[in-house]
Write an enzyme that holds these catalytic residues in place. Structure first.
Site, PDB file in Angstrom:
ATOM      1  N   GLN A 235     -11.072   3.085   7.377  1.00 24.31           N
ATOM      2  CA  GLN A 235     -10.725   3.274   5.973  1.00 24.31           C
ATOM      3  C   GLN A 235     -11.963   3.531   5.121  1.00 24.31           C
ATOM      4  O   GLN A 235     -11.842   3.814   3.938  1.00 24.31           O
ATOM      5  CB  GLN A 235     -10.009   2.034   5.444  1.00 24.31           C
ATOM      6  CG  GLN A 235      -8.679   1.765   6.127  1.00 24.31           C
ATOM      7  CD  GLN A 235      -8.024   0.473   5.701  1.00 24.31           C
ATOM      8  OE1 GLN A 235      -7.639  -0.323   6.538  1.00 24.31           O
ATOM      9  NE2 GLN A 235      -7.881   0.237   4.396  1.00 24.31           N
ATOM     10  N   ARG A 382      -2.751  -5.519   3.199  1.00 23.47           N
ATOM     11  CA  ARG A 382      -2.350  -4.804   1.985  1.00 23.47           C
ATOM     12  C   ARG A 382      -2.625  -5.689   0.773  1.00 23.47           C
ATOM     13  O   ARG A 382      -1.739  -5.998   0.010  1.00 23.47           O
ATOM     14  CB  ARG A 382      -0.870  -4.448   2.077  1.00 23.47           C
ATOM     15  CG  ARG A 382      -0.491  -3.328   1.146  1.00 23.47           C
ATOM     16  CD  ARG A 382       0.856  -2.768   1.512  1.00 23.47           C
ATOM     17  NE  ARG A 382       1.183  -1.659   0.637  1.00 23.47           N
ATOM     18  CZ  ARG A 382       2.132  -0.781   0.894  1.00 23.47           C
ATOM     19  NH1 ARG A 382       2.819  -0.882   2.002  1.00 23.47           N
ATOM     20  NH2 ARG A 382       2.387   0.189   0.060  1.00 23.47           N
ATOM     21  N   CYS A 383      -3.820  -6.089   0.637  1.00 18.65           N
ATOM     22  CA  CYS A 383      -4.443  -6.930  -0.391  1.00 18.65           C
ATOM     23  C   CYS A 383      -4.996  -8.173   0.230  1.00 18.65           C
ATOM     24  O   CYS A 383      -4.260  -9.084   0.591  1.00 18.65           O
ATOM     25  CB  CYS A 383      -3.553  -7.368  -1.540  1.00 18.65           C
ATOM     26  SG  CYS A 383      -4.480  -8.483  -2.644  1.00 18.65           S
ATOM     27  N   GLU A 752      -0.837  -2.156  -3.662  1.00 21.63           N
ATOM     28  CA  GLU A 752      -0.649  -3.527  -3.201  1.00 21.63           C
ATOM     29  C   GLU A 752       0.208  -4.367  -4.126  1.00 21.63           C
ATOM     30  O   GLU A 752       0.527  -5.517  -3.791  1.00 21.63           O
ATOM     31  CB  GLU A 752      -2.024  -4.191  -3.024  1.00 21.63           C
ATOM     32  CG  GLU A 752      -2.851  -3.485  -1.981  1.00 21.63           C
ATOM     33  CD  GLU A 752      -4.328  -3.795  -2.099  1.00 21.63           C
ATOM     34  OE1 GLU A 752      -5.003  -3.801  -1.078  1.00 21.63           O
ATOM     35  OE2 GLU A 752      -4.810  -4.046  -3.221  1.00 21.63           O
TER      36      GLU A 752
END
Lengths: 798, 291
Positions: A235, A382-383, A752
């Protein structure tokens, strides 16, 4: 004249461009989808390079053990097994440890001790994937088990076995760091004075993102050219390139990181895993490309995990329910090393956003990081700048307060919200929320779900012995890291970038520093440029993920792509528009000040027929540019955000509980989100649907737990339960639009929000269904056996 | 997730397959749909030297109703059973069970014979065959024999099949009218292995009382088994809630669940009672509809 920031923060509730241009506000179909739906995406495991070898990893069955010996002789007898790499081999090159993004260190391969089950112990390099696996099975490792610590509270006891003696004699314990925020004395005084106090222990368990694509890479060392090409599921490719340059000593211009398509990241593809380093070492050693791809069990057992926060929270309030103080003490289980991907100054991420959507003056938060015999934790789902944990805690506490004082949870929230005229709002722990309208979002959610009727139905059902609950979550997210005065990773500031090149025929190539893993960057970033310059989205190509071509950026995670790189894209486009204005003035023989910009063209004020389109201007930039001006039409922007952005929302969940089995069914779920101005409504809706599902999953199903020997009890998809479409509720979404006042296009991150906001709504609904039985808290996941045990204890099973 | 090396043969006819089982006794493993076997190979929990793929053998995937009852070829997939018109019309217990196995991909490939031969205590077909007092047909070069389902499942992953035998079909006897049967499955999410599965079949006498009862339990002992005390408790009773509750309590007492990620033993035992009651309610409703 320049107007680069002049449109910042404008409300854009309707599209400003034509549908053919497809700027902000249009649900443009995703440019990336034709290749995905035709099975023509290109993932790392699709690549086969000439002469490529395969690497597979020997992993520890023990969570904590001394390695007394590694015997690779049988493995090396297998035809096709070329090498077996051990920690001792790496130690000779000083590569047996590597730094983590959090400033701790992590073993690439152990020289003497394994610290968690499934830890990498040796690597086998072979001529095929199958032979590599045979080689792994033939490596004999002699282990002597050591005491295992899986409970962070036991790990903190004074006589606990010291897990990380490498930290030296002055750190002869398992405590990693202490971090605190807010005013301890002021909060103690306010809590003392509070008319009502509620406290609760809340555990947010360890979970795993379980992306469809596991992690992997192909390291391709070309000795003749001195070039290392790393095809990788990352990422953050630029950060990886710099870290690799620093660790390996290879010159950075000779390292190329290329990501290809990525099958889900969610933060799990931010860190550097030992397998990547082993593939690089193997390729450097044999001079051939070496592929390493995790299998599903390796991914579920060894990669970095999220959460694992033991939170003790205390809320003070008046009898009428006005919140006055919040005090939080948390133990963070990081596993055997702190490999979290938080910005350097924030070892507990942005956890002190825990005061949430509420207006009060006194808060104090402290967190202690602890080592255990588990793989690294705290990375992502996701956070994982810890906003999920913070929102969960405050939203649970507010609900408990409401129930305790007998006030409707919706009303208590309304009475405590930060009001729209209080923005920008400074929180007691030091954050500045950019904008918000919390009452509007909650009211919309209440109206959509028909809240008052549901409360009546609940009373009727309760009278009949049926269990139904309603839960609310009014969350504030904080995303878009981040401003350079506070945010860096390993010293690299968390700016992001965009480079735009307009070609003579009026077509556009733009490259960005962030990396899509499914978010739709190829579409939304094109829409930003279309919005700013009037080129149709179809004429704009977005590239990313190749460090040889893309401008430097810190990558995509923590909902930062739109807040940071999206801003860079708008500003770079405005730089091009500024130059275009000069060219237009030249072409129209008018003064720049006499030109106005509308619908993709500059025209002379008062003479709209005297105009030049952006395409004509682009052609002129290469064929007829003014004397004294550089030819071409290009711009680059590196954007340093002045602040974070604070998307928010209100979610309401209705659950029914089966008294016979303890099963929870989510009957309805309404989600009202506000992420500022929206670039592509369809993609935002998709983000919210996916995020809600990833909030639903750990609420009811997912948990990575360990037995007392440190065995991972959910190491396959048989036991790590991803919900299917059958269980997943039909999400009902709504929106309000409150632009960010400091972002060039008024947008906020959204990736998120739903993952952060959904779990407490579900958790609150289930506790609400059982509150009359004397239930105050149940930790997620809310499994049938957990609920049934409570029903059984209360004597209300069917 | 990479299997060890193995050989693979795909015999064209039954006699060839049976001869291979003799020639390679102990080394060979039958491959049907593969949905139980391949995960074992990939996890290297099993490493047979030879896989004998039976996909080319004729006659193993037929579903026919005869005077004996319903004969289901061992290579019939879960989906083919689910969609078979005879099953749809007259065997709702089979529909209940087949529709709850795995996901569409599993149902497209997995077979009833493979599921029974594999004998995972959590798989759904064995309890169905036990509740209906079905028979299982085994063939070898020496001939054919029939084993009652109630004495076929010996232990976890252990059955009455000899290494030289091939499971060719199962025979589900026709139940006397009026009767009804149902499968009640408690699963953590759609397509999961059962936490508890209950197959129940009731036949009613002329007086409306329960004349015959079959109850097979999934996932609550080392092997699927018949809850015989629960069955006995039902005989002669009215098909009512009190009788179902008593049967549920008896079945729970007969269960020997272990504690695992599906829940502690205490929970599973309570769920046996709950799911037996639900299966019996549904079975009784279907039986009443035939009166």
């Amino acid at each position: 004249m320049t107007d680069m920031m002049s449109e910042t923060g404008l409300l854009k509730e309707t599209p400003q461009t034509t549908e053919a241009v497809g700027g902000m506000g249009y649900s443009v179909k995703r440019k990336e989808d034709p290749r995905f739906i035709r099975g023509q995406g290109e993932y790392i495991d699709d690549l086969v390079l000439p002469g490529m070898l395969w690497l597979d990893i020997v992993r520890s069955p023990y969570a904590h053990a001394t390695i007394k010996g590694i015997d690779a002789s049988e493995a090396l007898k297998i035809p096709g097994v070329l090498a077996v790499i051990t920690g001792a081999d790496l130690e000779k090159a000083g590569l047996h440890w590597m730094p983590t993004l959090a400033g701790d260190k992590q073993m690439v391969l152990p020289t003497d001790t394994v610290m968690y089950q499934a830890q990498e112990v040796a690597a086998v390099v072979a001529t095929s994937r199958y032979i590599a696996a045979d080689g792994v099975a033939a490596v004999l490792v002699d282990y002597e088990p050591l005491p295992v610590i899986v409970d962070p509270f036991k790990s903190l006891e004074p006589d606990a076995f010291v897990l990380r003696p490498d930290r030296g004699p002055d750190k002869a314990n398992n405590h990693i760091w202490h971090w605190e925020s807010g005013d301890r004395a002021g909060t103690d005084t306010a809590m003392e004075a509070a008319e009502v106090r509620v406290s609760e222990d809340i555990y947010i368990p360890r979970i795993h993102v379980a992306s469809i694509e596991t992690c992997g890479c192909i390291a391709d060392w070309n000795a003749t050219r001195g070039q290392m090409t790393l095809h990788m599921t990352s990422q953050a490719p630029h950060a990886i390139r710099t870290v690799l340059a620093l660790v390996s000593g290879l010159p950075e211009q000779n390292i190329r990181v290329k990501t290809h398509d990525i099958g889900g990241g969610f933060g799990g593809k931010v860190p550097v895993y030992p397998g990547y380093v082993l593939a690089v070492v193997a390729s450097l050693t044999v001079g051939k490309p070496v592929k390493w791809i995790e299998d599903r069990s390796e991914n579920l057992q060894a990669d970095s995990f999220a959460r694992d926060y033991h939170i003790h929270a205390e809320l003070g309030a008046t009898k009428a329910g006005k919140i006055t103080a919040l005090k939080v003490k948390t133990v963070a289980d990081h596993g055997y090393t702190d490999a979290a991907a938080d910005p350097s100054k924030f070892p507990a991420g942005l956890f002190n956003v825990i005061t949430g959507s509420y207006d009060f003056d006194n808060a104090f938060v402290e967190v202690d990081g602890v080592y255990t015999n588990k793989p690294p934790g705290g990375v992502a789902y996701r956070c994982s700048f810890r906003v999920t944990e913070a929102v969960h805690a405050i939203e649970r506490m507010v609900d408990i307060l409401a129930h305790d004082i007998g006030k409707d949870p919706a009303r208590l929230r309304m009475e405590n919200f930060i009001q729209p005229d209080q923005f920008p709002y400074k929180t007691p722990t030091g954050w500045s929320y950019d904008s918000g309208d919390y009452p509007r979002a909650l009211q919309k959610a209440l109206d959509m779900i028909g809240y008052d009727d549901l409360r009546k139905e609940q009373l009727e059902k309760r009278a009949k012995g049926e269990l139904m609950g309603i839960g609310i979550s009014s969350f504030t997210e904080i995303v878009g890291a981040g401003p350079s005065h506070d945010f860096d990773i390993l010293g690299i500031k968390m700016f992001d970038s965009c480079e735009i090149r307009v070609h003579p025929t009026g077509k556009v190539l733009a490259r960005i520093g962030v990396q899509t893993q499914g978010q739709g960057h190829e579409t939304t970033f094109a829409q930003i440029i279309a919005e700013e310059l009037g080129f149709p989205v179809a004429d704009i190509k977005i590239e990313y993920g190749d460090t040889d071509t893309a401008p430097y950026g810190l990558g995509t995670y923590a909902s930062r792509s739109t807040p940071v790189a999206g801003a860079a894209t708008a500003i770079a486009a405005r730089k091009i528009r500024d130059k275009s204005r000069k060219i237009a003035a030249h072409l129209l023989e008018a003064s720049e000040d006499d030109l106005e910009w509308t619908n993709g063209k500059f025209s002379v004020k008062g003479s709209p027929d005297k105009s030049k389109t952006i395409q004509e201007i682009a052609f002129a930039a290469y064929t007829n540019h003014p004397a004294g001006m550089e030819a071409g039409l290009e711009a680059v922007d590196y954007y340093d955000p002045p602040n974070l952005t604070c998307p928010f929302g209100s979610y309401i969940c209705v659950v029914d509980i089966d008294r016979g089995t303890g099963q929870v069914t989510v009957r309805r779920f309404v989600a009202v989100d506000d992420c500022g101005n929206i670039i592509n409504p369809m993609i935002v809706d998709g983000q919210i649907h996916g995020g809600l599902t990833m909030g639903f999953a750990p609420s009811l199903y997912e948990e990575i737990s360990y037995d007392e020997l440190g065995n991972n009890l959910a190491g396959t998809f048989m036991d790590y339960l991803l919900p299917t479409a059958v269980e997943t509720p039909a999400w009902e979404t709504g929106k309000t639009v409150t632009p960010s006042p400091h972002h060039p296009i008024g947008a906020k991150g959204v990736g998120e929000s739903a993952t952060v906001g959904a779990p407490p709504a579900i958790n609150n609904a289930v506790v609400d269904a059982l509150w009359h039985l004397g239930v105050r808290n149940i930790d997620i996941p809310l499994t049938p056996q957990k609920i049934w045990a409570i029903l059984n204890e209360k004597g209300v099973t069917a | 997730m990479i299997p060890a090396q193995f050989d693979y043969v795909r015999p064209a006819a039954m006699h060839e397959a049976l001869q291979i089982l003799v020639d390679r006794e102990g080394d060979a493993k039958i491959l049907a749909g593969g949905y139980s076997l391949l995960p074992l190979l990939k996890l290297r929990l099993a490493s047979p030297a030879l896989l004998v793929d039976i996909r080319d053998i004729d006659g193993l995937d037929e579903i026919v109703e005869t005077t004996d009852g319903l004969r289901i070829g061992s290579r019939s997939t879960h989906r083919s059973i689910l969609e078979n018109p005879v099953v749809v019309a007259g065997y709702p217990l089979l529909s209940d069970a087949a529709g709850g196995i795995g996901d569409p991909q599993v149902r497209n490939w997995g077979t009833i014979g493979g599921s029974c031969a594999h004998a995972d205590p959590s798989s759904d077909w064995p309890a169905v065959l036990i509740a209906t007092s079905a028979s299982i047909v085994l063939r070898s070069t020496a001939g054919e024999r029939t084993v009652p389902a109630r004495s076929f499942f010996l232990d976890t992953f252990q059955t009455a099949i000899e290494p030289t035998e091939l499971l060719t079909e199962v025979i589900i006897p026709r139940a006397p009218r009026p009767s009804g049967a149902a499968y009640a499955k408690l699963e953590r999410r759609a397509g999961d292995f059962s936490t508890v599965g209950v197959a129940a079949q009731l036949s009613l006498g002329a007086d409306g009382r329960i004349a015959a009862a079959g109850i097979g339990l999934t996932a609550v002992a080392e092997a699927p088994f018949a809850a015989t005390a629960a069955e006995a408790s039902l005989i002669g009773s009215e098909p009512n809630e009190a009788a179902f509750q008593a049967a549920g309590i008896a079945a729970a007492a007969e269960s020997r669940p272990g504690s695992d990620s599906h829940g502690p033993a205490e929970y599973k035992r309570a769920m046996v009672k709950e799911m037996v009651v639900r299966a019996l309610r549904s079975a009784a409703g279907r039986a009443q509809a035939q009166r």
